[in-house]
Design an enzyme around this catalytic site. Sequence first.
Site, short mmCIF file in Angstrom:
data_model
loop_
_atom_site.label_atom_id
_atom_site.label_comp_id
_atom_site.label_asym_id
_atom_site.label_seq_id
_atom_site.Cartn_x
_atom_site.Cartn_y
_atom_site.Cartn_z
N ASN A 54 0.81 -1.22 0.00
CA ASN A 54 0.00 0.00 0.00
C ASN A 54 0.84 1.27 0.00
OD1 ASN A 54 -2.40 -1.35 -0.10
ND2 ASN A 54 -2.94 -1.05 2.04
N ILE A 86 -10.50 -8.78 1.98
CA ILE A 86 -11.85 -9.25 1.65
C ILE A 86 -11.85 -10.27 0.53
CG2 ILE A 86 -12.92 -7.11 2.47
CD1 ILE A 86 -13.19 -6.24 -0.46
N CYS A 99 -6.94 -1.06 9.66
CA CYS A 99 -6.55 -1.98 8.59
C CYS A 99 -6.24 -1.10 7.39
CB CYS A 99 -7.64 -3.01 8.32
SG CYS A 99 -9.31 -2.33 8.11
N ASP A 111 -8.99 0.68 5.17
CA ASP A 111 -9.93 1.79 5.32
C ASP A 111 -10.63 1.81 6.66
OD1 ASP A 111 -9.54 2.98 2.77
OD2 ASP A 111 -10.66 1.33 1.86
N GLY A 112 -10.44 0.78 7.46
CA GLY A 112 -10.96 0.79 8.82
C GLY A 112 -12.41 0.42 8.97
N ASP A 144 -13.60 -2.96 7.76
CA ASP A 144 -13.78 -4.41 7.66
C ASP A 144 -13.08 -5.13 8.81
OD1 ASP A 144 -15.36 -4.52 5.27
OD2 ASP A 144 -13.57 -4.02 4.12
N ARG A 145 -11.78 -5.37 8.67
CA ARG A 145 -11.04 -6.06 9.72
C ARG A 145 -11.04 -5.27 11.03
NH1 ARG A 145 -6.22 -7.23 5.46
NH2 ARG A 145 -7.10 -5.28 4.68
N LYS A 170 -19.54 -1.46 5.10
CA LYS A 170 -20.31 -1.30 3.86
C LYS A 170 -21.20 -2.52 3.62
CE LYS A 170 -16.93 -0.40 0.97
NZ LYS A 170 -16.32 0.09 -0.29
#
Length: 676
Positions: free
Chosen positions: A249, A275, A335, A337-338, A340-341, A377
């Site tokens: 990244n 994901i 993670c 974008d903050g 999901d994980r 999301k």
Amino acid sequence: MRFEDIGISKVDKVCLVDRLGCQENLVGTVHVTTTHIIFRAENGSKELWLATGLISSVEKGTLTAAGCMLVIRCKHFQVITLLISRDKSCQDLYETLQRAAKPVSVNVTELLAFENREPVEDVRGWRRLDWNSEMTRQGITKSQWTESNINEGYTICDTYPNKLWFPTAASTSVLLGSCKFRSRGRLPVLTYFHQQTEAALCRCAQPLTGFSARCVEDEKLMELVGKANTNSDNLFLVDTRPRVNAMVNKVQGKGFEDERNYSNMRFHFFDIENIHVMRASQARLLDAVTKCRDVTEYWKTLEASGWLKHVRSVVECSLFLAESISRGTSCVVHCSDGWDRTSQVVALCQLLLDPYYRTIHGFQVLIEKDWLGFGHKFDDRCGHVGALNDEAGKEVSPIFTQWLDCIWQIMQQKPRAFQFNERYLIEMHEHVYSCQFGTFIGNCDKDRRDLNLSKRTKSLWTWMDARHDDYMNPFYSPTAHVALLDLDTRAARFTVWTAMYNRFDNGLQPRERLEDLTMAAMEHVGVLESHVAQLRTRLAELKTQQNQQITSTNTPTNMVDSGMSSATDDLKNLSLSHPLDPLSSTLPILERATSQESGVMDSSLYYPDEALTKYSLKWQPLRGADRCSNPACRGEFSSTIERRIHCHLCGMIFCRRCLKVSADERERVCDKCKTD
């Protein structure tokens, strides 16, 4: 699904095939509506309803002499196999179901939740989380943390809630500077305060560091987060990604913090995959539990999926956070974008630390706060609406499903720590995807407000509140556990959640669930104890009336005693017996005793047999109860997760539609018993 998407609305002579071969195949008719796919057997023995939002994929087999096979795979892991004799009908139905599984429209207002025609007055459901009340409950010290209106109207970050908490010493310029330095403007914010140690749990997105960029305001904010803990100014920064992913990244101008630029901060990586890996992993898991025919193939496919390894990684990271905070060290988690994980581990950490979140109501508050409030999301991850292109379709991933799986794994080790049972998790998972309720529609809080969901749709929480007793864990003990910090995270402790992934595979001899057996026994005992209490009350009334008769009529004592001794002694014996002992031998005694007396007894003392035989001593067993006992209904229980409910009077099993709750909400009776 839109009306114009329906290529064929009815198909006759369709064979519903039991893929396990445990039950006979049924011939019937398939009906397609804008909201449901319905199969009705010709003999009326089965009626299957499937919300179109639950369709994940449709597979069409080759044409054979018997017909063409159509396999419907659902997001709640039901697999429906249809055999259609005519190829043209099969193709039309296949194309129709494909449009339901992958809708062309990207208009979220076409979802099932918006089909509600009833006026929505669901204040309690839509106000399940009150931010100020929740932060007060956590015991936030206002001298160290304060509410900020910097995101009022979602001005600086549209995927955050409009109420945010920051260190009191953080100025507006520091907050704005940090916001610009974080991906999607998701700067570090407080989500949980541990009152005992004053350690804080914060969440954010990755910094826009690239290879060398830094931000003084962001560094200052992180320093203030650490200093807000008066017991320790050390800070753990937890990046849930594998280190190699974070390094990649950096090429995109993102990455992770340089530890040299942040004072009193220690960095920790946890290898939780992205994901795309999780989506592929679950697909292999489902292959293992639905397609594998022998044990060797099953274990090979399960190991290749890596699903249990990923679940274990999430639990290990959450446990590390919980242990750190319980020792007094504040943590900041991100993670990419903050949403999901980060949502997974932050929410699971709080579940381990705070017993409130392990209650039915508290669990809903936790989801509202860390999943819905902080912008997971759901539309994208659950595939609620159609994708504009193939890239958008790759946003689908079972992140929330995996989190529920993690909770179930913990429940297996700590069965007394949770007020709710696994039915609660499974039914919640189904309705996350069904789009029947508005709770999980939208990608963030702003989306839900823009769609005015609270006025146009119903809340899932209200629906679940009405079924509160279905989700109770009979083994729950509020004082048994406070913090769950002694989890066993060895690989052998993680197993496949068959009640979720094989929910509809009943087999030849479906097993009763231990929780349901226990709840049914407890409910039965409770009903009988209530009846015993009524008998004791009646006994007291009889004694009172006896004394009144003695006073008013001046009847000789020996006659009253001889007239009442038989009845009262029998009632005493009855009231002192065990509630599960057969009462048939003692029930007729009262009527016989009173009828044999010589006119001394008042008619008001007569206690008929039907009052004593009001409740059935023997309830219908759960084993083999696959249909509602109401002859007019005979609804089928499609899986062991569906609760079989007993009538308190006759003891037979009914579906929820065929039982009525008494006005005082103390009894649940069927229509027949209510009429009688």
